[in-house]
Motif scaffolding. Structure first.
Motif, PDB file in Angstrom:
ATOM      1  N   LYS A 152      28.924  -1.829  83.908  1.00  0.00           N
ATOM      2  CA  LYS A 152      28.565  -0.650  83.133  1.00  0.00           C
ATOM      3  C   LYS A 152      27.082  -0.698  82.802  1.00  0.00           C
ATOM      4  CE  LYS A 152      31.962  -2.413  81.333  1.00  0.00           C
ATOM      5  NZ  LYS A 152      33.017  -3.014  80.508  1.00  0.00           N
ATOM      6  N   MET A 153      26.437   0.447  82.834  1.00  0.00           N
ATOM      7  CA  MET A 153      24.993   0.477  82.619  1.00  0.00           C
ATOM      8  C   MET A 153      24.611   1.719  81.830  1.00  0.00           C
ATOM      9  SD  MET A 153      22.078   0.601  85.602  1.00  0.00           S
ATOM     10  CE  MET A 153      20.345   0.904  85.258  1.00  0.00           C
ATOM     11  N   ALA A 154      23.785   1.518  80.818  1.00  0.00           N
ATOM     12  CA  ALA A 154      23.197   2.629  80.068  1.00  0.00           C
ATOM     13  C   ALA A 154      21.692   2.521  80.212  1.00  0.00           C
ATOM     14  CB  ALA A 154      23.597   2.558  78.591  1.00  0.00           C
ATOM     15  N   VAL A 155      21.039   3.613  80.564  1.00  0.00           N
ATOM     16  CA  VAL A 155      19.601   3.567  80.797  1.00  0.00           C
ATOM     17  C   VAL A 155      18.952   4.874  80.365  1.00  0.00           C
ATOM     18  CG1 VAL A 155      19.928   4.350  83.188  1.00  0.00           C
ATOM     19  CG2 VAL A 155      17.813   3.193  82.558  1.00  0.00           C
ATOM     20  N   SER A 156      17.765   4.775  79.777  1.00  0.00           N
ATOM     21  CA  SER A 156      16.969   5.956  79.468  1.00  0.00           C
ATOM     22  C   SER A 156      15.665   5.863  80.249  1.00  0.00           C
ATOM     23  CB  SER A 156      16.692   6.062  77.962  1.00  0.00           C
ATOM     24  OG  SER A 156      15.985   4.929  77.500  1.00  0.00           O
ATOM     25  N   LEU A 157      15.026   6.990  80.462  1.00  0.00           N
ATOM     26  CA  LEU A 157      13.847   7.025  81.328  1.00  0.00           C
ATOM     27  C   LEU A 157      12.670   6.231  80.777  1.00  0.00           C
ATOM     28  CD1 LEU A 157      13.819  10.729  82.593  1.00  0.00           C
ATOM     29  CD2 LEU A 157      14.717   8.695  83.719  1.00  0.00           C
TER      30      LEU A 157
END
Length: 482
Positions: A207-212
């Motif tokens: 699982k991965m959460a990323v913001s720019l």
């Protein structure tokens, strides 16, 4: 480079352990402002990959070769010793392993849970004795050391961190920042975020959460900022990715995160571009042997408005010097658009269809009448449908409407697929012994990407072996190479 080798070793240790407690205090170490967090259920992945205890060394050797680092026999022996009995070294790798990054990649770290502070000292003593890192210094219940003069190893009785940086940050400052995270007893950490909650509620492998704003480099950040509407920052746009290894398939679900009211309003504007769900209107006009198929449903006039509002995107398209008036072409479309390509000797068959509400697109195409005639490509507008095709469906009883891809595409707002079986057949004309042809024909069946709605997407890789988990197929391929 030793940092990468140690990182992989820690993950390999995690593969062969089973969780025994549910205490997840260690996750409080992740700062609330982290711009990328990845969680991996390595034990679950080990079962899917059918890994055995002896595979640990194989994985480490394979990684060291891929990053072109020669490991000494003594170093391999050390890792063998650790991998043979990981439970004896104080790290609770039965729990999830996390990798997180702070904005602009200032810091990046691997985080794992500590099960036994005393036993962990046995592991760190081994690292020191083999000159993998400097001697550890203990202060206020926190032990820290330097690895290869570029990274920091630091831990307490709850969490273990391997911390690096891509910025000009001193080792002392890195230790200070890591100690601050380890000592955090407040609720101001990543575990209170919606992203973390969504990640923890999913049972997929990765699982991965990323913001720019995780992006590093002034030029990259400047370009990205220019593509965003006014009032929206890089940190306001994020994504959740859920990766799962299955029999014959690798699936990745992607969800856009709207973190502010301004971002939500912008995505509401994007909804105006969508002209409805795909009905597969043109599938019966495309041959079942097509190696490429793409379809979308959109309002071309609304799409043109969106492009004009984004000055950077408009400038980029203008600089491409496309040999047609793109605005005239796009604004003509209002509804379903589809394109397919199929192998047919030296000249492929092509089919392009679109629901249109004006004939501007036809005027742009007629400029190339001579070239189209030579290629036997028919074109025109019939009953509100633009067509440009030399595809002949009369030679077969089946069309794309009968294919799995065709049936799956209905109800989506965008659909794209590549049939690697058809591609390998075409490439086989230049020689079946060509490496790329052999790889495609042996392992790849298809790649598909589609969107159910404006905020969610799915990527599916399908292998030629439908009975074996894709992760095991990857592990078996690594075994062949080592």
């Amino acid at each position: 480079m030793k940092t990468k080798i140690l990182s992989v070793t820690l993950c390999v240790m995690a593969i062969f352990m089973v969780s025994c407690t549910e205490n997840n205090e260690y996750t409080k170490v992740i700062p609330k402002y982290a711009s990328m967090v990845i969680s991996a259920d390595l034990h679950q992945m080990a079962e899917k990959g059918e890994l055995e205890a002896g595979d640990g060394r194989m994985l480490i050797e394979s990684f060291s070769k891929s990053v072109k680092v020669e490991m000494t026999q003594k170093e391999l022996d050390v890792f063998d010793k650790v991998l043979s009995s990981p439970k004896e070294y104080g790290l609770d790798f039965g729990k999830k392993v996390y990798y997180f990054v702070t904005p602009e990649f200032e810091y990046n770290a691997i985080l794992s849970s500590v099960s036994d502070y005393g036993k962990l000292k046995k592991l760190t003593d081994i690292f020191v004795s083999q000159h993998i890192c400097e001697p550890f210094v203990e202060k206020d219940g926190i032990c820290s050391s330097v690895l290869n003069e570029e990274s920091v190893i630091i831990y307490n009785d709850k969490a273990f961190l391997l911390l690096s940086t891509m910025k000009d940050v001193s080792l002392d400052k890195m230790k200070e920042k890591a100690a601050e995270w380890l000592s955090n007893e407040t609720s101001e950490n990543y575990t209170i975020t919606e992203e973390f909650s969504r990640m923890e509620s999913s049972d997929v492998d990765i699982k991965m959460a990323v913001s720019l704003d995780c992006m590093s480099g002034d030029q990259v950040r400047t370009i990205l900022k220019k593509t965003l509407p006014l009032g929206i920052d890089l940190k306001d746009i994020g994504y959740l990715l859920f990766v799962n290894f299955e029999k014959g398939q690798l699936k990745v679900d992607i969800e856009n995160l709207c973190k502010t009211d301004e971002t939500k309003a912008q995505f509401d504007k994007y909804k105006n571009v969508i002209a409805g769900k795909l009905k597969g209107r043109f599938l019966n006009k495309m041959v079942s042997s097509s190696l490429f198929y793409a379809s979308a449903s959109f309002d071309g006039s609304e799409l043109c408005k969106m492009i004009v509002e984004n000055k950077t995107l408009k400038s980029g398209l203008d600089s491409l010097e496309i040999p047609v008036d793109l605005k005239s072409v796009l604004s003509s479309v209002n509804g379903e658009f589809a394109v397919a390509v199929a192998p047919d000797g030296l000249l492929p068959q092509i089919a392009i269809y679109a629901e249109v509400d004006k004939d501007d697109i036809l005027k742009e195409v007629e400029v190339y009448k001579m070239a189209l005639d030579i290629a036997n490509i028919r074109y025109g507008i019939d009953d509100g449908v633009f067509y440009m095709t030399n595809m002949d469906t009369s030679k077969s009883d089946e069309s794309l409407a009968d294919s799995k891809f065709g049936k799956d595409s209905k109800g989506k707002i965008m659909y794209f697929t590549v049939d690697f079986k058809a591609l390998s057949d075409m490439l086989g004309l230049v020689g079946k012994d060509v490496v790329i042809v052999k790889i495609i024909s042996e392992y790849l069946k298809s790649v598909t990407v589609y969107k159910d709605d404006i905020l969610s997407s799915r990527f599916i890789y399908t292998s030629t072996d439908s009975k074996t988990n894709v992760l095991k197929q990857i592990i078996d391929l690594v075994r062949k190479e080592v």
